[in-house]
Motif scaffolding. Sequence first.
Motif, PDB file in Angstrom:
ATOM      1  N   UNK A 230      33.660  16.977 -35.695  1.00 25.11           N
ATOM      2  CA  UNK A 230      32.737  16.594 -36.760  1.00 25.11           C
ATOM      3  C   UNK A 230      32.894  15.129 -37.141  1.00 25.11           C
ATOM      4  N   UNK A 231      34.092  14.593 -36.932  1.00 24.39           N
ATOM      5  CA  UNK A 231      34.384  13.197 -37.252  1.00 24.39           C
ATOM      6  C   UNK A 231      35.267  12.642 -36.146  1.00 24.39           C
ATOM      7  N   UNK A 232      34.923  11.480 -35.627  1.00 23.50           N
ATOM      8  CA  UNK A 232      35.773  10.847 -34.621  1.00 23.50           C
ATOM      9  C   UNK A 232      36.681   9.825 -35.293  1.00 23.50           C
ATOM     10  N   UNK A 233      37.821   9.577 -34.644  1.00 20.32           N
ATOM     11  CA  UNK A 233      38.736   8.565 -35.155  1.00 20.32           C
ATOM     12  C   UNK A 233      38.172   7.171 -34.931  1.00 20.32           C
ATOM     13  N   UNK A 234      37.477   6.987 -33.812  1.00 16.00           N
ATOM     14  CA  UNK A 234      36.853   5.699 -33.513  1.00 16.00           C
ATOM     15  C   UNK A 234      35.728   5.935 -32.508  1.00 16.00           C
ATOM     16  N   UNK A 235      35.263   4.869 -31.875  1.00 17.76           N
ATOM     17  CA  UNK A 235      34.231   4.974 -30.847  1.00 17.76           C
ATOM     18  C   UNK A 235      34.602   4.061 -29.679  1.00 17.76           C
ATOM     19  N   UNK A 236      34.125   4.348 -28.474  1.00 18.96           N
ATOM     20  CA  UNK A 236      34.343   3.418 -27.359  1.00 18.96           C
ATOM     21  C   UNK A 236      33.469   2.181 -27.542  1.00 18.96           C
ATOM     22  N   UNK A 237      34.066   1.012 -27.448  1.00 18.88           N
ATOM     23  CA  UNK A 237      33.301  -0.221 -27.648  1.00 18.88           C
ATOM     24  C   UNK A 237      32.137  -0.347 -26.675  1.00 18.88           C
ATOM     25  N   UNK A 238      32.340   0.094 -25.429  1.00 19.64           N
ATOM     26  CA  UNK A 238      31.303  -0.118 -24.430  1.00 19.64           C
ATOM     27  C   UNK A 238      30.113   0.825 -24.596  1.00 19.64           C
ATOM     28  N   UNK A 450      50.987 -22.368 -38.871  1.00 17.27           N
ATOM     29  CA  UNK A 450      51.766 -23.424 -38.231  1.00 17.27           C
ATOM     30  C   UNK A 450      52.830 -22.859 -37.290  1.00 17.27           C
ATOM     31  N   UNK A 451      53.504 -21.792 -37.710  1.00 14.93           N
ATOM     32  CA  UNK A 451      54.622 -21.248 -36.944  1.00 14.93           C
ATOM     33  C   UNK A 451      54.177 -20.262 -35.857  1.00 14.93           C
ATOM     34  N   UNK A 452      53.054 -19.591 -36.068  1.00 16.42           N
ATOM     35  CA  UNK A 452      52.447 -18.668 -35.107  1.00 16.42           C
ATOM     36  C   UNK A 452      53.407 -17.570 -34.623  1.00 16.42           C
ATOM     37  N   UNK A 453      53.901 -16.729 -35.530  1.00 15.49           N
ATOM     38  CA  UNK A 453      54.628 -15.540 -35.066  1.00 15.49           C
ATOM     39  C   UNK A 453      53.672 -14.487 -34.521  1.00 15.49           C
ATOM     40  N   UNK A 454      52.411 -14.615 -34.931  1.00 15.59           N
ATOM     41  CA  UNK A 454      51.356 -13.723 -34.439  1.00 15.59           C
ATOM     42  C   UNK A 454      50.104 -14.553 -34.194  1.00 15.59           C
ATOM     43  N   UNK A 455      49.203 -13.990 -33.382  1.00 19.60           N
ATOM     44  CA  UNK A 455      47.930 -14.645 -33.099  1.00 19.60           C
ATOM     45  C   UNK A 455      46.813 -13.761 -33.640  1.00 19.60           C
ATOM     46  N   UNK A 456      46.226 -14.109 -34.800  1.00 19.22           N
ATOM     47  CA  UNK A 456      45.116 -13.308 -35.328  1.00 19.22           C
ATOM     48  C   UNK A 456      43.909 -13.385 -34.387  1.00 19.22           C
ATOM     49  N   UNK A 457      43.290 -12.229 -34.143  1.00 20.52           N
ATOM     50  CA  UNK A 457      42.122 -12.194 -33.258  1.00 20.52           C
ATOM     51  C   UNK A 457      40.852 -11.789 -33.992  1.00 20.52           C
ATOM     52  N   UNK A 458      40.924 -10.698 -34.748  1.00 20.11           N
ATOM     53  CA  UNK A 458      39.708 -10.267 -35.455  1.00 20.11           C
ATOM     54  C   UNK A 458      40.069  -9.405 -36.653  1.00 20.11           C
ATOM     55  N   UNK A 459      39.116  -9.341 -37.590  1.00 19.54           N
ATOM     56  CA  UNK A 459      39.232  -8.435 -38.720  1.00 19.54           C
ATOM     57  C   UNK A 459      38.517  -7.136 -38.366  1.00 19.54           C
ATOM     58  N   UNK A 460      39.162  -6.028 -38.698  1.00 13.48           N
ATOM     59  CA  UNK A 460      38.658  -4.715 -38.316  1.00 13.48           C
ATOM     60  C   UNK A 460      37.348  -4.346 -39.022  1.00 13.48           C
ATOM     61  N   UNK A 461      36.637  -3.438 -38.409  1.00 10.82           N
ATOM     62  CA  UNK A 461      35.642  -2.630 -39.091  1.00 10.82           C
ATOM     63  C   UNK A 461      36.011  -1.173 -38.822  1.00 10.82           C
ATOM     64  N   UNK A 462      35.728  -0.297 -39.766  1.00 14.56           N
ATOM     65  CA  UNK A 462      35.929   1.132 -39.501  1.00 14.56           C
ATOM     66  C   UNK A 462      34.749   1.607 -38.662  1.00 14.56           C
ATOM     67  N   UNK A 463      35.046   2.485 -37.690  1.00 14.67           N
ATOM     68  CA  UNK A 463      34.014   2.928 -36.749  1.00 14.67           C
ATOM     69  C   UNK A 463      34.198   4.420 -36.504  1.00 14.67           C
ATOM     70  N   UNK A 464      33.237   5.181 -36.923  1.00 15.03           N
ATOM     71  CA  UNK A 464      33.319   6.630 -36.759  1.00 15.03           C
ATOM     72  C   UNK A 464      31.971   7.186 -36.331  1.00 15.03           C
ATOM     73  N   UNK A 465      32.024   8.357 -35.733  1.00 13.88           N
ATOM     74  CA  UNK A 465      30.844   9.201 -35.606  1.00 13.88           C
ATOM     75  C   UNK A 465      31.070  10.361 -36.565  1.00 13.88           C
ATOM     76  N   UNK A 466      30.083  10.624 -37.403  1.00 16.58           N
ATOM     77  CA  UNK A 466      30.208  11.665 -38.420  1.00 16.58           C
ATOM     78  C   UNK A 466      29.026  12.615 -38.303  1.00 16.58           C
ATOM     79  N   UNK A 467      29.306  13.880 -38.222  1.00 15.56           N
ATOM     80  CA  UNK A 467      28.273  14.904 -38.180  1.00 15.56           C
ATOM     81  C   UNK A 467      27.272  14.659 -39.315  1.00 15.56           C
ATOM     82  N   UNK A 468      25.995  14.465 -39.000  1.00 16.53           N
ATOM     83  CA  UNK A 468      25.001  14.192 -40.055  1.00 16.53           C
ATOM     84  C   UNK A 468      24.923  15.294 -41.112  1.00 16.53           C
ATOM     85  N   UNK A 469      25.419  16.497 -40.796  1.00 15.60           N
ATOM     86  CA  UNK A 469      25.431  17.583 -41.778  1.00 15.60           C
ATOM     87  C   UNK A 469      26.627  17.500 -42.721  1.00 15.60           C
ATOM     88  N   UNK A 470      27.477  16.499 -42.501  1.00 10.55           N
ATOM     89  CA  UNK A 470      28.672  16.339 -43.326  1.00 10.55           C
ATOM     90  C   UNK A 470      28.331  15.597 -44.617  1.00 10.55           C
TER      91      UNK A 470
END
Length: 490
Positions: A230-238, A450-470
């Motif tokens: 009824x609800x997916x955790x995410x979706x395939x990007x492609x 400046x120090x770059x312990x990590x490399x930020x790439x993108x800010x998330x969006x939530x992505x789900x498929x939800x049963x329209x009857x929900x």
Amino acid sequence: MKPVFLLTALAWQLLASAANTDVINRGNGAEPDSLNPHLAQGLNSMNILLDMYEGLMTFDVNGEPTYGVAISHTVNDDHSQWQFNLNPAAKWSDGRVVTASDFINSWQLAYAPATAAPYRQVMNNLVKNNQLQVSSKNPHHLQLDLNQADSGLLSKLLLPIFLPTRPNNEGQIISNGAYQLIQWRTQERITLEKNPHFHAADDVFTTTVNYWVTENQNSELLRFRAGELDITETIPDNKITWLREHLPDALRIAPYYGTFFLGLNLNDEHLSDPHLRVALSASIDRQILVDKVLKTGQMVAHRIIPTDQSLKGDVAYDLSRAKAALAQSHFKPKTDRLEILYNSSNNQKKVALAVAAMWRQNLGIRSQLKNQEWKVFVNTRKTENKQVFRSGWIADYYDPLNFLELFHSQSNFNFYAFNNKQYDAIIEALRRNNTNKTELINRAEEIIQQEIPVIPLYHYVSRHLVNPQMSGFVDNRMDRHLSRYLSKRQ
């Protein structure tokens, strides 16, 4: 052909009427790392724990903090002493009343060094002389005395480590939330059933909730289309274009308070070189990554803390700077290699492949990709046995400090070996102060840039498929959707 069409339509009606509206099937991504509130780390655990347990605070249907076991609270003028009144109708799944001692005992266990709770440090503000400053006047009263004022305490109390717990009864987990654990089939599903003793049981619409392990996004999509989820955790990007065309009523994409970044092990012989870190970051075209690889509305990230403004174009992408920095480094592209570690996921694999391709094309750096199941990956990232690794953070509560604390030298989530005294001092000032916060936050983010312990790439969006009857599934910035609010229409 007409009778066949009528038969088909009738069959669909029969299937729809036969569908069990009293059961919700949710995709949950990877296997939960733990269902012990003191030890859980991943969102795959958080979703289930929020259904099984209820803390002083919980989330409402809109993903906003609201009272849980607490029914009221008072706070002194400097926000250092908080008093909570507990709901006398709150009960455990075995019918016993939830009391203040349940919280105190649970929190003491969570803070005990032997428990090794990953969120233990969140409790530091409640501890003085190694004693938890939590007391009770009666079974339905709880007093919290803080070392430093904290106006954001209510949001922090949403973290699983602040949930009440009780010792297992002959191996059965006793919980106090809307649902109780019935079955856990490893690498398959977790089944919850409504807790009849829950104080708001009359407002819990669905009897049974199944959380399915769905690490493969394409398989998860097929199961949704087959009516198994009824609800997916995410979706395939492609599949985003196809989903927008064929399942527009089910597709839910919304802003999310989280950032994806690549973690760098600063103790690694290559990545300890700041010039190499600059080269790696400046050679990634994030706009191509979000537009051509991800394609589901993610925003380019230049900093750790998510912004509400959509940034077009990647100002951090500077190939001339990247090549100049690589030339200054000790890294030799002809002989040296980098390993990119990620958890088993189609989407994670695509990001790793795209980054590796950019480093190869733009800098001549070759990378080896390595994937692990989530539980294995969670443990590997704590060790020195890594170079570049999939990382990121989705906020536990709505506060920039929740992101910045990751990089404090004493943080349990500092998997990067980042140690900067100036940065630590800023974080400690932010914990104490409610003034000049914007200035302190900007200074902290500048150090990370400046120090770059990590490399930020993108800010998330939530992505789900939800049963329209929900009903009851409301898009929100924290992407919190407790099962107690969900129901399916017949």
